[in-house]
Motif scaffolding. Structure first.
Motif, PDB file in Angstrom:
ATOM      1  N   LEU A   1      39.730  31.236  41.895  1.00 56.23           N
ATOM      2  CA  LEU A   1      38.262  30.958  41.941  1.00 56.23           C
ATOM      3  C   LEU A   1      37.838  30.186  43.193  1.00 56.23           C
ATOM      4  O   LEU A   1      36.671  30.420  43.759  1.00 56.23           O
ATOM      5  CB  LEU A   1      38.077  29.843  40.713  1.00 56.23           C
ATOM      6  CG  LEU A   1      37.993  30.247  39.207  1.00 56.23           C
ATOM      7  CD1 LEU A   1      38.040  29.323  38.409  1.00 56.23           C
ATOM      8  CD2 LEU A   1      37.217  31.533  39.216  1.00 56.23           C
ATOM      9  N   GLN A   2      38.675  29.336  43.734  1.00 58.27           N
ATOM     10  CA  GLN A   2      38.424  29.014  44.980  1.00 58.27           C
ATOM     11  C   GLN A   2      38.228  29.818  46.199  1.00 58.27           C
ATOM     12  O   GLN A   2      37.389  29.585  47.075  1.00 58.27           O
ATOM     13  CB  GLN A   2      39.410  27.650  45.365  1.00 58.27           C
ATOM     14  CG  GLN A   2      39.430  26.555  44.462  1.00 58.27           C
ATOM     15  CD  GLN A   2      40.539  25.631  45.048  1.00 58.27           C
ATOM     16  OE1 GLN A   2      41.678  25.810  45.427  1.00 58.27           O
ATOM     17  NE2 GLN A   2      40.436  24.362  44.480  1.00 58.27           N
ATOM     18  N   ALA A   3      38.901  30.930  46.189  1.00 61.38           N
ATOM     19  CA  ALA A   3      38.670  31.994  46.892  1.00 61.38           C
ATOM     20  C   ALA A   3      37.713  32.836  46.709  1.00 61.38           C
ATOM     21  O   ALA A   3      37.341  33.850  47.541  1.00 61.38           O
ATOM     22  CB  ALA A   3      40.219  32.567  47.078  1.00 61.38           C
ATOM     23  N   GLY A   4      36.901  32.578  45.920  1.00 58.95           N
ATOM     24  CA  GLY A   4      35.720  33.499  45.159  1.00 58.95           C
ATOM     25  C   GLY A   4      36.138  34.847  44.697  1.00 58.95           C
ATOM     26  O   GLY A   4      35.327  35.847  44.616  1.00 58.95           O
ATOM     27  N   LYS A   5      37.371  34.871  44.204  1.00 59.07           N
ATOM     28  CA  LYS A   5      37.928  36.013  43.601  1.00 59.07           C
ATOM     29  C   LYS A   5      37.665  36.079  41.965  1.00 59.07           C
ATOM     30  O   LYS A   5      37.661  34.893  41.433  1.00 59.07           O
ATOM     31  CB  LYS A   5      39.108  36.373  43.754  1.00 59.07           C
ATOM     32  CG  LYS A   5      39.467  36.430  45.322  1.00 59.07           C
ATOM     33  CD  LYS A   5      40.900  36.734  45.585  1.00 59.07           C
ATOM     34  CE  LYS A   5      41.246  36.799  47.237  1.00 59.07           C
ATOM     35  NZ  LYS A   5      42.770  37.232  47.430  1.00 59.07           N
ATOM     36  N   GLY A   6      37.493  36.948  41.384  1.00 58.49           N
ATOM     37  CA  GLY A   6      37.339  37.063  40.019  1.00 58.49           C
ATOM     38  C   GLY A   6      38.701  37.374  39.298  1.00 58.49           C
ATOM     39  O   GLY A   6      39.689  37.671  39.864  1.00 58.49           O
ATOM     40  N   LEU A   7      38.947  36.904  38.166  1.00 59.98           N
ATOM     41  CA  LEU A   7      39.934  36.971  37.267  1.00 59.98           C
ATOM     42  C   LEU A   7      40.410  38.302  36.584  1.00 59.98           C
ATOM     43  O   LEU A   7      41.438  38.534  36.326  1.00 59.98           O
ATOM     44  CB  LEU A   7      40.281  35.592  36.361  1.00 59.98           C
ATOM     45  CG  LEU A   7      39.606  34.256  37.115  1.00 59.98           C
ATOM     46  CD1 LEU A   7      39.568  33.286  35.744  1.00 59.98           C
ATOM     47  CD2 LEU A   7      40.731  33.887  37.944  1.00 59.98           C
ATOM     48  N   TYR A   8      39.274  38.891  36.639  1.00 53.82           N
ATOM     49  CA  TYR A   8      39.435  40.194  35.672  1.00 53.82           C
ATOM     50  C   TYR A   8      38.675  41.091  36.330  1.00 53.82           C
ATOM     51  O   TYR A   8      37.938  41.139  37.228  1.00 53.82           O
ATOM     52  CB  TYR A   8      38.819  39.977  34.229  1.00 53.82           C
ATOM     53  CG  TYR A   8      39.134  38.604  33.602  1.00 53.82           C
ATOM     54  CD1 TYR A   8      40.591  38.843  32.747  1.00 53.82           C
ATOM     55  CD2 TYR A   8      38.514  37.530  33.710  1.00 53.82           C
ATOM     56  CE1 TYR A   8      40.801  37.722  32.015  1.00 53.82           C
ATOM     57  CE2 TYR A   8      39.048  36.534  33.069  1.00 53.82           C
ATOM     58  CZ  TYR A   8      39.996  36.601  32.175  1.00 53.82           C
ATOM     59  OH  TYR A   8      40.675  35.566  31.531  1.00 53.82           O
ATOM     60  N   TYR A   9      39.124  42.467  36.117  1.00 53.08           N
ATOM     61  CA  TYR A   9      38.508  43.662  36.550  1.00 53.08           C
ATOM     62  C   TYR A   9      38.041  44.497  35.532  1.00 53.08           C
ATOM     63  O   TYR A   9      38.370  44.559  34.288  1.00 53.08           O
ATOM     64  CB  TYR A   9      39.628  44.591  37.574  1.00 53.08           C
ATOM     65  CG  TYR A   9      40.736  45.044  36.592  1.00 53.08           C
ATOM     66  CD1 TYR A   9      40.954  46.126  35.999  1.00 53.08           C
ATOM     67  CD2 TYR A   9      41.954  44.349  36.878  1.00 53.08           C
ATOM     68  CE1 TYR A   9      41.921  46.871  35.129  1.00 53.08           C
ATOM     69  CE2 TYR A   9      43.091  44.878  36.229  1.00 53.08           C
ATOM     70  CZ  TYR A   9      43.034  45.829  35.278  1.00 53.08           C
ATOM     71  OH  TYR A   9      44.074  46.203  34.724  1.00 53.08           O
ATOM     72  N   LEU A  10      36.898  45.543  35.770  1.00 50.63           N
ATOM     73  CA  LEU A  10      36.298  46.105  34.972  1.00 50.63           C
ATOM     74  C   LEU A  10      36.568  47.764  35.351  1.00 50.63           C
ATOM     75  O   LEU A  10      36.269  48.017  36.718  1.00 50.63           O
ATOM     76  CB  LEU A  10      34.776  45.917  34.884  1.00 50.63           C
ATOM     77  CG  LEU A  10      33.864  46.809  34.110  1.00 50.63           C
ATOM     78  CD1 LEU A  10      34.449  46.850  32.657  1.00 50.63           C
ATOM     79  CD2 LEU A  10      32.635  46.470  34.058  1.00 50.63           C
ATOM     80  N   ASN A  11      36.947  48.367  34.390  1.00 49.14           N
ATOM     81  CA  ASN A  11      37.367  49.984  34.793  1.00 49.14           C
ATOM     82  C   ASN A  11      36.063  50.747  34.784  1.00 49.14           C
ATOM     83  O   ASN A  11      35.587  51.039  33.305  1.00 49.14           O
ATOM     84  CB  ASN A  11      38.482  50.614  33.823  1.00 49.14           C
ATOM     85  CG  ASN A  11      38.974  51.828  34.129  1.00 49.14           C
ATOM     86  OD1 ASN A  11      38.228  52.805  34.714  1.00 49.14           O
ATOM     87  ND2 ASN A  11      40.145  52.027  34.089  1.00 49.14           N
ATOM     88  N   THR A  12      35.507  51.028  35.548  1.00 45.92           N
ATOM     89  CA  THR A  12      33.977  51.665  35.701  1.00 45.92           C
ATOM     90  C   THR A  12      34.151  53.195  35.321  1.00 45.92           C
ATOM     91  O   THR A  12      33.294  53.671  34.586  1.00 45.92           O
ATOM     92  CB  THR A  12      33.188  51.468  36.943  1.00 45.92           C
ATOM     93  OG1 THR A  12      34.289  51.924  38.361  1.00 45.92           O
ATOM     94  CG2 THR A  12      32.990  50.203  37.253  1.00 45.92           C
ATOM     95  N   ASP A  13      35.598  53.708  35.292  1.00 46.35           N
ATOM     96  CA  ASP A  13      35.667  55.171  35.087  1.00 46.35           C
ATOM     97  C   ASP A  13      35.578  55.174  33.684  1.00 46.35           C
ATOM     98  O   ASP A  13      34.955  56.137  32.822  1.00 46.35           O
ATOM     99  CB  ASP A  13      37.004  55.716  35.746  1.00 46.35           C
ATOM    100  CG  ASP A  13      36.992  55.963  37.150  1.00 46.35           C
ATOM    101  OD1 ASP A  13      35.937  55.952  37.649  1.00 46.35           O
ATOM    102  OD2 ASP A  13      37.904  55.791  37.758  1.00 46.35           O
ATOM    103  N   VAL A  14      36.186  54.468  32.865  1.00 44.03           N
ATOM    104  CA  VAL A  14      36.390  54.287  31.574  1.00 44.03           C
ATOM    105  C   VAL A  14      34.957  54.051  30.959  1.00 44.03           C
ATOM    106  O   VAL A  14      34.492  54.602  29.867  1.00 44.03           O
ATOM    107  CB  VAL A  14      37.383  53.585  30.925  1.00 44.03           C
ATOM    108  CG1 VAL A  14      37.276  53.393  29.292  1.00 44.03           C
ATOM    109  CG2 VAL A  14      38.508  53.963  31.464  1.00 44.03           C
ATOM    110  N   LEU A  15      34.206  53.036  31.695  1.00 47.36           N
ATOM    111  CA  LEU A  15      32.911  52.652  31.164  1.00 47.36           C
ATOM    112  C   LEU A  15      32.092  54.005  31.170  1.00 47.36           C
ATOM    113  O   LEU A  15      31.115  54.101  30.096  1.00 47.36           O
ATOM    114  CB  LEU A  15      32.525  51.536  32.328  1.00 47.36           C
ATOM    115  CG  LEU A  15      30.939  50.995  31.895  1.00 47.36           C
ATOM    116  CD1 LEU A  15      30.830  50.469  30.616  1.00 47.36           C
ATOM    117  CD2 LEU A  15      30.508  50.211  32.857  1.00 47.36           C
TER     118      LEU A  15
END
Length: 324
Positions: A75-89
């Motif tokens: 969070l301090q590095a501005g990175k998310g904790l989770y990813y979203l698979n847009t291909d499956v979406l």
């Protein structure tokens, strides 16, 4: 009415993706057509087994302390904790996505979802759920029903849950009135993380007081939920002098919770707590109960009533808990 575990999920209607475990439980209760879910949506089994997971976590849990440090660094590095698979979406072609914007630690970041749907040829509608109290959770159930063409199911499910809440509160009040000599309410410390300490927030302190207890750390606001969970110093727990401690770490099952208690047991301040010496420390599967603002919060409230009154006969059968 079907129970949550039995509720149909693949009927006709809108194609719905849920990126939040609590929302998945609501959608199942409404009988919605859930075509995609988050990696944490493991209940009810019918949805878990039939709908593909669209998300994943960057950090792997090893211990409470390690995960806290990893989350803080991300969070301090501005990175998310989770990813979203847009291909499956794209493959599941949702009409609606249900998610939340309340907590970036609890689910895939809201902005990531917004960016993903903006890139689709036919962007689905986005529904945001951010309940702060038990009443708001039930209201969300009705709102989702209305938004997804399942208004009657939403009204019926909300009415059934409200009736159970009212019955649980009435039982707690009756037992308090019948207690010999007007016994004092038990002081309860609820921890949803152990290293470092995070006392429960939002709906949890409210539920403790509805069940007949007192929540000295992060108490509920009049008629509603409490402030969000926050890091607390051990001195706050010592000062609260609890009669009862409930440990329900967010996202952890009962065996993992049992293992994580070793770090607390090493602390001198912990061993000197009155509740610990008396053996009044309850461990709960926090992955399934309390930390998900969904229908099973009502089951957790019913369990609290039985726990605080010392009445196991009032607890729901098979509720995942044990004494430490």
């Amino acid at each position: 009415m079907a129970t949550l575990a039995e509720a149909p999920t693949q009927g006709e209607g809108l194609r719905v993706v849920s990126l939040l475990p609590s929302a998945t439980e609501m959608l199942a209760l409404l009988g919605c057509n859930v075509v995609g879910r988050s990696h944490e949506c493991d209940y009810p089994p019918a949805v878990r087994d039939s709908a593909p997971a669209l998300t994943g976590a960057f950090n792997r849990f090893e211990s409470s302390a390690q995960m806290h440090d990893a989350v803080t660094a991300s969070l301090q590095a501005g990175k998310g904790l989770y990813y979203l698979n847009t291909d499956v979406l794209r493959q599941v072609r949702p009409d609606v996505i249900v998610t939340q914007s309340l907590c970036s630690v609890c689910a895939v970041d809201y902005s990531i979802v917004q960016e993903a749907i903006a890139a689709l040829d036919s962007p689905p509608r986005l529904l945001d759920t951010n309940p702060m109290s038990l009443q708001a959770v039930i209201a969300d159930l009705k709102r989702l029903g209305a938004e997804l063409g399942r208004a009657a199911a939403g009204e019926a499910a909300a009415a059934a849950l409200t009736a159970r809440v009212d019955a649980a509160v009435a039982t707690a009040q009756r037992l308090a009135a019948e207690a010999p000599g007007g016994a004092a309410k038990k002081r309860v410390v609820f921890l949803e993380w152990t290293v470092p300490l995070f006392p429960g927030g939002h709906w949890t302190p409210q539920m403790i007081e509805m069940a007949g207890g007192l929540c000295p750390i992060n108490p509920p606001k009049p008629g509603g939920g409490a402030a969000p969970s926050r890091e607390a110093d051990p001195s706050e727990v010592v000062a609260a002098d609890p009669d009862l401690i409930i440990i329900a770490p967010c996202g952890l099952d009962l065996p993992t919770t049992r293992r994580e208690m070793a770090a607390l047991a090493e602390q001198a301040w912990w061993r000197e707590l009155r509740a610990v010496k008396a053996g009044h420390v309850a461990l709960v599967d926090g992955n399934q109960h309390f930390n998900r603002p969904g229908p099973r919060l009502v089951e957790a409230l019913e369990w609290l009533v039985g726990l605080l009154a010392g009445r196991p006969d009032l607890m729901p059968a098979d509720f995942p808990w044990e004494w430490m």
